[in-house]
Design a protein around this motif. Structure first.
Motif, short mmCIF file in Angstrom:
data_model
loop_
_atom_site.label_atom_id
_atom_site.label_comp_id
_atom_site.label_asym_id
_atom_site.label_seq_id
_atom_site.Cartn_x
_atom_site.Cartn_y
_atom_site.Cartn_z
N SER A 189 0.84 -1.18 0.00
CA SER A 189 0.00 0.00 0.00
C SER A 189 0.89 1.24 0.00
CB SER A 189 -0.93 -0.01 1.21
OG SER A 189 -0.15 0.02 2.39
N CYS A 190 0.40 2.33 -0.61
CA CYS A 190 1.17 3.56 -0.69
C CYS A 190 0.97 4.37 0.59
CB CYS A 190 0.74 4.37 -1.91
SG CYS A 190 1.74 5.86 -2.11
N PRO A 191 2.06 4.87 1.21
CA PRO A 191 1.91 5.63 2.45
C PRO A 191 1.38 7.04 2.25
CG PRO A 191 4.23 5.47 1.83
CD PRO A 191 3.46 4.66 0.81
N ASN A 236 -2.80 11.03 -0.05
CA ASN A 236 -3.39 11.71 -1.21
C ASN A 236 -3.19 10.93 -2.51
OD1 ASN A 236 -4.27 13.94 0.31
ND2 ASN A 236 -2.17 14.73 0.30
N CYS A 237 -2.51 9.81 -2.43
CA CYS A 237 -2.26 9.00 -3.64
C CYS A 237 -3.58 8.43 -4.16
CB CYS A 237 -1.30 7.87 -3.31
SG CYS A 237 -0.90 6.81 -4.71
N ILE A 238 -3.69 8.35 -5.48
CA ILE A 238 -4.92 7.83 -6.10
C ILE A 238 -5.22 6.40 -5.64
CG2 ILE A 238 -3.68 7.01 -8.16
CD1 ILE A 238 -6.08 7.80 -9.83
N THR A 239 -4.17 5.69 -5.22
CA THR A 239 -4.39 4.31 -4.76
C THR A 239 -5.08 4.26 -3.41
OG1 THR A 239 -2.21 4.21 -3.73
CG2 THR A 239 -2.36 3.44 -6.02
N ASN A 240 -5.15 5.42 -2.73
CA ASN A 240 -5.85 5.49 -1.44
C ASN A 240 -7.18 6.24 -1.54
OD1 ASN A 240 -3.94 4.08 0.18
ND2 ASN A 240 -2.59 5.86 0.03
N ARG A 274 9.14 2.39 -5.71
CA ARG A 274 8.56 3.71 -5.97
C ARG A 274 7.15 3.54 -6.52
NH1 ARG A 274 12.40 6.97 -9.24
NH2 ARG A 274 11.88 5.46 -10.84
N CYS A 275 6.19 4.24 -5.88
CA CYS A 275 4.80 4.23 -6.35
C CYS A 275 4.75 4.79 -7.77
CB CYS A 275 3.93 5.07 -5.41
SG CYS A 275 2.21 5.21 -5.99
N GLU A 276 4.11 4.06 -8.67
CA GLU A 276 4.07 4.49 -10.07
C GLU A 276 3.08 5.63 -10.27
OE1 GLU A 276 3.88 1.28 -12.91
OE2 GLU A 276 5.45 0.16 -11.85
N TYR A 277 2.23 5.91 -9.27
CA TYR A 277 1.26 7.01 -9.40
C TYR A 277 1.80 8.30 -8.81
CZ TYR A 277 -1.94 3.37 -10.80
OH TYR A 277 -2.52 2.32 -11.46
N CYS A 278 2.29 8.27 -7.58
CA CYS A 278 2.67 9.52 -6.91
C CYS A 278 4.18 9.61 -6.66
CB CYS A 278 1.91 9.67 -5.60
SG CYS A 278 2.47 8.56 -4.31
N GLU A 279 4.92 8.57 -7.04
CA GLU A 279 6.39 8.56 -6.94
C GLU A 279 6.93 8.54 -5.52
OE1 GLU A 279 8.21 11.21 -9.77
OE2 GLU A 279 7.27 10.03 -11.35
ZN ZN Z 1 1.30 6.54 -4.30
#
Ligand code: ZN
Ligand code: CTP
Length: 153
Positions: free
Chosen positions: A108-110, A113-117, A134-139
């Motif tokens: 899960s992305c910490p 505000n990441c789209i994955t959350n 590295r998250c591919e959405y928010c880096e």
């Molecule tokens: Zn993210």
């Protein structure tokens, strides 16, 4: 490891995670969600002498075979490990881990505000770097806290 050097007993059924980089065994346990409360019998060797690696860690989990998701996450912290599935005292399967290029749907992305959350979550995708992911959405980059961000059980 030859038998005269054996420090932890052979197991009857379960999984032996062998050739873990010395010092990483506790991270491996964290990734497997093993904290002693689950009732599994677990043997851990830390900084055990090894022909191939000088020193290594080893984890033996009795009565449990790992899922592919667990193996994928393990390959992030212990890419040089070997997974041995033991059945009736014999090594039934041996899998050499490889570092994946990316992990999908496992961490899960910490970043809140990441789209994955978001309310309608998007499946997480992390690119695997030499020293983290590295998250591919928010880096956002995860380095030492990978074990704390596993989304699968
Ligand atoms: Zn993210
Ligand atoms: N093992 C175990 N219980 C068993 C069988 C094997 O705990 N019933 C452990 C061994 O002690 C070893 C690992 O599982 O740490 C792999 O076993 P094996 O393939 O027999 O050993 P090696 O040939 O030394 O493995 P590798 O070639 O991967 O180094």
């Amino acid at each position: 490891m030859s038998d005269h050097e054996l420090r932890v007993s052979k197991i009857r059924n379960g999984t032996v995670i062998d050739h873990i980089r010395a010092g990483q065994a506790l991270n491996v346990l964290a990734i497997l969600g093993i904290d002693g409360t689950g009732g599994e019998t677990v043997s851990v060797g830390i900084n055990v002498p090894s022909d191939r690696m000088h020193h290594k860690d080893i984890v033996k989990v009795e009565g449990k075979e790992l899922s592919q998701d667990e193996v994928d996450v393990l390959s992030l912290v212990a890419p040089e490990a070997t997974i041995n599935i033991i059945r009736e005292y014999e090594v039934a399967e041996k899998q050499h881990l490889e570092r994946p290029d990316r992990v999908v749907g496992v961490l899960s992305c910490p970043n809140h505000n990441c789209i994955t959350n978001a309310d309608e979550p998007v499946e997480t995708k992390f690119e695997v770097l030499d020293d983290g992911v590295r998250c591919e959405y928010c880096e956002t980059i995860l380095r030492d806290s990978i074990a704390a961000h596993i989304a699968v059980e």
